[in-house]
Design an enzyme around this catalytic site. Structure first.
Site, short mmCIF file in Angstrom:
data_model
loop_
_atom_site.label_atom_id
_atom_site.label_comp_id
_atom_site.label_asym_id
_atom_site.label_seq_id
_atom_site.Cartn_x
_atom_site.Cartn_y
_atom_site.Cartn_z
N TYR A 61 26.97 16.30 1.54
CA TYR A 61 27.46 15.01 1.54
C TYR A 61 26.43 14.00 1.41
CZ TYR A 61 32.15 17.26 2.98
OH TYR A 61 33.17 18.10 2.95
N LEU A 203 45.33 12.32 3.14
CA LEU A 203 45.88 11.29 2.64
C LEU A 203 45.64 11.42 1.09
CD1 LEU A 203 44.64 8.33 4.92
CD2 LEU A 203 47.02 9.69 5.08
#
Length: 483
Positions: A61, A203
């Site tokens: 990441y 989400l």
């Protein structure tokens, strides 16, 4: 003051039930962009001060581990939980490679122990992923890893890992009001074995918020962030834009009735599902934060009416293909790019091959039986691949313990790996023969065969037999024709 709900993963590790995900760091740094690491680290303080003390990241990441390490070192806080992942390149590994990977995360995080190390496997047909897990478990016992987790493991292979004696604290998978794959069996297995289910994509990269309601369908290529691209592909797999809009409309209507945000509803719906320990909510550190809104997740309950409204809208969805994690292993690849080009350069064959006389090519899997009895795991002659009777042995271990289904899954994985190494696929199988030690295991094994071959439908025989050795419960041989 809002009390942030927490959940315990083991005797020493407690995490907040909303985990702040740092995948967006990689997106913020793409195309050579550089983040101010100090500013990003300082931005973590707002989350921690509010009680959202748990952060999720990975070795790939971008600078996420470096940022978290800076925050930890400069804040002096000891009530912060840093969860990271190791996503190794596919192929054989070694104890030294595993140790070096963990040490790299320890150095970047500026800590002496990784709170939770989550492991990803690219191919179950390559048994080296199990080697890595056994070596990681050794590092848990040494104290370098607080708890061992998995990420993107499907139901069958979580079972293989657990029944092989590997102690797993959690499994992080895509799970949301749009993606219901985890409810097909993974949740029940996690609850049975006390494994925490961590849900990312709650989400859908922000697509489950008010701003997207009644918006026209957007093409993947017109979206700006990797997360939007990824979850736009998931929407297509789940029935398309109209079905997604129906679910989003239900989420927004429930939110208005409760006086909360759509994001609150999407998260709360998961937190109230049995087996879901925590949800991940992504953050773009230093750009924007939704801390106060996120805290409202813990101030209310969905209720029967809210759950019914969401369920009615979800009925219009198509099931996302496969099981959890399949989006990284087979089409349709529900990634930002729509393939694995952002993740892999190549996927090596699980086993090495040996050319022989008469145009034959052989595969050896390295079990002691092969050398002792003088045979190979599989041989290819022309377009035919013949796979020897295969049990759940790997090196000096029996994989799957005494669970017949887990043994059967691993046996088929080995068969798949041998066939792949010889240029075929599992879809090329035309004949299987299944031998079970105990006839009472026939149904468990047959169901595994059905799950793995129902789209292939080879000719098949299943019989009870006295298998060699004390541990094997099932043995399978296969024939394939590569066309």
């Amino acid at each position: 003051m809002t009390v942030v709900e927490r959940v315990r993963l083991n005797d020493e590790l407690s995490i907040s039930r909303v985990v702040t995900g740092l995948w967006q760091i990689a997106d913020m740094e793409r195309d050579g962009r550089a983040l101010d690491l100090d500013a990003a680290a300082a931005a973590m303080a707002e989350y921690v001060d509010a009680g959202l003390t748990t952060f999720d990241m990975a070795d790939h990441y971008g600078s996420a581990e470096l940022i978290a390490g800076r925050y930890l070192a400069r804040s002096g806080r000891r009530d912060v939980q840093l969860l990271t992942k190791w996503v190794p390149a596919p192929g054989a590994s070694s104890r030294e490679v595993v140790r070096a990977a963990v040490q790299r995360s320890l150095d970047r995080l500026q800590t002496e122990r990784v709170d939770l190390l989550q492991f990803h496997a690219w191919s179950y047909a390559d048994p080296s992923y199990l080697d890595c897990l056994f070596w990681l478990q050794e590092m848990v016992e040494e104290g370098l890893i607080g708890a061992l987790g998995l990420t993107n493991f499907d139901t069958a292979h979580l079972g293989v890992v657990l029944h092989s004696g590997i102690r797993v604290a959690s499994n992080q998978v895509c799970h949301s009001v749009l993606d219901r794959r985890a409810a097909q069996g993974l949740t029940a297995l996690c609850r049975e074995h006390g494994v925490a289910l961590l849900a990312f994509g709650a989400l859908a990269g922000g697509l489950l918020t008010e701003r997207w309601l009644d918006q026209p369908a957007t093409d993947v290529d017109d979206l700006a962030t990797w997360s939007h691209m990824k979850y736009r592909r998931l929407i297509d797999a789940a029935g398309g834009w109209p079905a997604y809009q129906a679910v989003l409309r239900a989420v927004v209507e429930v939110a208005r009735e409760r006086g909360v945000s759509a994001a609150n509803v999407a998260c709360r719906a998961l937190l109230e599902e049995p087996g879901v320990a925590a949800v991940l909510v992504g953050a773009r550190l230093g750009e924007r934060a939704h801390v106060q809104d996120t805290l409202r997740v813990f101030e209310w309950s969905l209720g029967d009416a809210g759950r019914a409204a969401l369920a009615a809208a979800q009925a219009a969805l198509e099931p996302v293909p496969g099981d959890c994690g399949d989006e990284y292993r087979r089409p349709p690849f529900l990634t930002a790019a729509g393939d694995l080009s952002h993740h892999l350069e190549t996927l090596p064959a699980p086993y090495s091959t040996r050319p022989g006389a008469g145009g034959r090519t052989r595969v050896l899997s390295g079990t002691p039986w092969e050398a002792m009895a003088g045979y190979c795991r599989a041989v290819r002659v022309g377009d035919r691949i013949l796979v020897s009777g295969t049990t759940a042995s790997h090196r000096d271990r029996t994989v799957g313990g005494q669970d017949p289904a887990s043994q059967a899954h691993f046996v088929i994985d080995k068969i798949e790996g041998a066939i792949q190494s010889l240029g075929g696929t599992l879809e090329d199988v035309v004949r299987t023969r299944v031998f079970v030690r105990r006839i009472e295991d026939w149904e468990a094994v047959a169901r595994v065969h059905g799950a793995r071959f129902r789209h292939v439908l080879p000719a098949n025989t299943l019989v009870e037999a006295k298998l060699v050795g004390a541990d094997p419960l099932v043995e399978i041989e296969a024939e394939a024709v590569v066309g």
